[in-house]
Design a protein around this motif. Structure first.
Motif, mmCIF file in Angstrom:
data_model
loop_
_atom_site.group_PDB
_atom_site.id
_atom_site.type_symbol
_atom_site.label_atom_id
_atom_site.label_comp_id
_atom_site.label_asym_id
_atom_site.label_seq_id
_atom_site.Cartn_x
_atom_site.Cartn_y
_atom_site.Cartn_z
ATOM 1 N N SER A 156 60.251 80.066 7.722
ATOM 2 C CA SER A 156 59.901 81.228 8.111
ATOM 3 C C SER A 156 58.777 80.985 8.833
ATOM 4 O O SER A 156 58.280 79.524 9.200
ATOM 5 C CB SER A 156 58.802 81.864 7.134
ATOM 6 N N ALA A 157 58.564 81.889 10.267
ATOM 7 C CA ALA A 157 57.689 81.689 11.244
ATOM 8 C C ALA A 157 56.333 81.326 10.962
ATOM 9 O O ALA A 157 55.688 80.807 11.817
ATOM 10 C CB ALA A 157 57.887 82.998 12.107
ATOM 11 N N LYS A 158 56.179 81.727 9.378
ATOM 12 C CA LYS A 158 54.621 81.989 9.998
ATOM 13 C C LYS A 158 54.594 80.087 9.038
ATOM 14 O O LYS A 158 52.988 79.345 8.871
ATOM 15 C CB LYS A 158 53.854 82.887 8.502
ATOM 16 N N ARG A 159 55.028 79.535 8.355
ATOM 17 C CA ARG A 159 54.915 78.047 7.670
ATOM 18 C C ARG A 159 55.684 77.341 7.783
ATOM 19 O O ARG A 159 55.496 76.157 7.529
ATOM 20 C CB ARG A 159 55.838 78.518 6.669
ATOM 21 N N ALA A 160 56.390 77.636 9.083
ATOM 22 C CA ALA A 160 56.992 76.930 9.898
ATOM 23 C C ALA A 160 55.534 75.875 10.792
ATOM 24 O O ALA A 160 56.025 74.014 10.275
ATOM 25 C CB ALA A 160 57.455 77.728 11.559
ATOM 26 N N GLY A 161 54.401 75.451 11.247
ATOM 27 C CA GLY A 161 53.622 74.781 11.638
ATOM 28 C C GLY A 161 53.800 73.530 10.585
ATOM 29 O O GLY A 161 53.627 72.344 10.421
ATOM 30 N N ALA A 162 53.265 74.085 9.336
ATOM 31 C CA ALA A 162 53.278 73.382 8.323
ATOM 32 C C ALA A 162 54.462 72.941 7.731
ATOM 33 O O ALA A 162 53.923 71.467 7.041
ATOM 34 C CB ALA A 162 52.295 74.786 6.955
ATOM 35 N N LEU A 163 55.436 73.217 7.761
ATOM 36 C CA LEU A 163 56.571 72.477 6.318
ATOM 37 C C LEU A 163 56.544 71.281 7.614
ATOM 38 O O LEU A 163 57.504 70.552 7.745
ATOM 39 C CB LEU A 163 57.229 74.156 6.812
ATOM 40 N N VAL A 164 56.634 71.857 9.018
ATOM 41 C CA VAL A 164 57.574 70.877 10.042
ATOM 42 C C VAL A 164 56.181 69.411 9.649
ATOM 43 O O VAL A 164 57.030 68.365 10.329
ATOM 44 C CB VAL A 164 57.519 70.854 11.477
ATOM 45 N N ALA A 165 55.114 70.142 10.065
ATOM 46 C CA ALA A 165 54.177 69.480 9.764
ATOM 47 C C ALA A 165 53.989 67.793 8.816
ATOM 48 O O ALA A 165 53.601 66.893 8.320
ATOM 49 C CB ALA A 165 52.803 69.407 10.256
ATOM 50 N N CYS A 166 54.603 68.322 7.956
ATOM 51 C CA CYS A 166 54.278 67.897 6.541
ATOM 52 C C CYS A 166 55.845 67.212 5.970
ATOM 53 O O CYS A 166 55.774 65.612 5.648
ATOM 54 C CB CYS A 166 54.565 68.744 5.349
ATOM 55 N N TYR A 167 56.714 67.648 6.924
ATOM 56 C CA TYR A 167 57.532 66.942 6.958
ATOM 57 C C TYR A 167 57.845 65.874 7.815
ATOM 58 O O TYR A 167 58.478 64.598 7.591
ATOM 59 C CB TYR A 167 59.608 67.596 7.290
ATOM 60 N N ILE A 168 57.533 65.702 8.815
ATOM 61 C CA ILE A 168 57.262 64.636 9.531
ATOM 62 C C ILE A 168 56.276 64.003 9.102
ATOM 63 O O ILE A 168 56.737 62.345 9.414
ATOM 64 C CB ILE A 168 57.278 64.647 11.081
ATOM 65 N N GLY A 169 55.342 64.035 8.242
ATOM 66 C CA GLY A 169 54.396 63.117 7.955
ATOM 67 C C GLY A 169 54.911 62.612 6.813
ATOM 68 O O GLY A 169 54.853 60.937 6.372
ATOM 69 N N ALA A 170 55.657 62.877 5.766
ATOM 70 C CA ALA A 170 56.725 62.371 5.003
ATOM 71 C C ALA A 170 57.900 61.277 5.196
ATOM 72 O O ALA A 170 57.436 60.277 5.211
ATOM 73 C CB ALA A 170 57.189 63.350 4.144
#
Length: 238
Positions: A156-170
């Motif tokens: 979702s647009a509200k969670r995109a920043g956190a989800l993408v950053a967490c995914y790339i970090g992992a």
């Protein structure tokens, strides 16, 4: 937002992202005392944090793609290819590639290094002894990019920043390639002979694998079907 402003946001965001990736790699290399795990951890945390901030800041302007594959998937995932979407995608991709180069040069300037560099860090390809390696890293790039595209399309647009950053970090840690997942990042890193660099000989395999991964991520997202009651994010990156 006008197209020039959106293109400027993509240039700025991609430049800042590559500056964070390369700059944190340079700092980690200097301070980690040869401990590669510690250096990678520092590089990971700085990259993920910068990515989250950049998506939140620039997402309302351009969608914060910072990645040619994200731009292509979001532009052409519909049933029809429109001239307007093609024009916007070309502006975005040109801005991202230029931003990647500018970000690498800025990182070098901040660390008092030669601005113009070419990486000698092989990440797959033909070695000096004539041995071919890299299939595992190419597979890792395909997996990393497929996962990124899946997150971009289904967050979702509200969670995109956190989800993408967490995914790339992992993905820095669970992939053999440390998850470039971005042709613009490959270009910027190719121009930096540093911890985060990639030799030109290794770059084509990475980009090809990323393209295949993006197709796989798009196909998987379609197979999973639409998210009930939610619009997919028109964001992200790396």
């Amino acid at each position: 937002m006008t197209l020039p402003r959106q293109a400027l946001a993509e240039f700025t965001g991609t430049a800042a992202l590559l500056c964070a990736v390369i700059g944190s790699g340079l700092m980690a290399e200097r301070l980690a005392g040869g401990n590669m795990a510690l250096a990678l951890l520092a590089n990971t945390l700085a990259t993920a944090a910068a990515l989250y901030v950049l998506i939140e800041l620039l997402g309302p302007v351009s969608g914060a793609h910072f990645n040619p594959l994200v731009t292509l998937v979001l532009a052409f995932k519909g049933p029809q290819v429109q001239a307007q979407r093609t024009r916007v995608a070309l502006y975005f991709i040109a801005s991202q590639l230029l931003g990647a180069v500018a970000g690498a040069w800025l990182a070098h300037a901040m660390f008092d290094l030669d601005i113009l560099q070419v990486s000698h860090r092989l990440r797959g390809g033909w070695s000096a002894t004539g041995q071919f390696t890299g299939w595992g890293q190419w597979l890792a790039e395909a997996v990393a990019t497929a996962g990124l595209i899946l997150v971009v399309l289904r967050a979702s647009a509200k969670r995109a920043g956190a989800l993408v950053a967490c995914y790339i970090g992992a993905a820095y840690w669970f992939t053999a390639s440390t998850s470039f997942a971005n042709p613009a990042a490959v270009l910027g890193r190719m121009l930096s002979d540093s911890f985060a660099g990639i030799a030109p000989a290794s770059a084509p395999g990475f980009v090809l694998a990323q393209g295949l991964g993006a197709v796989a991520g798009l196909g998987l997202s379609r197979w999973l079907g639409p998210l009930p009651g939610a619009e997919p994010a028109q964001r992200p990156s790396a």
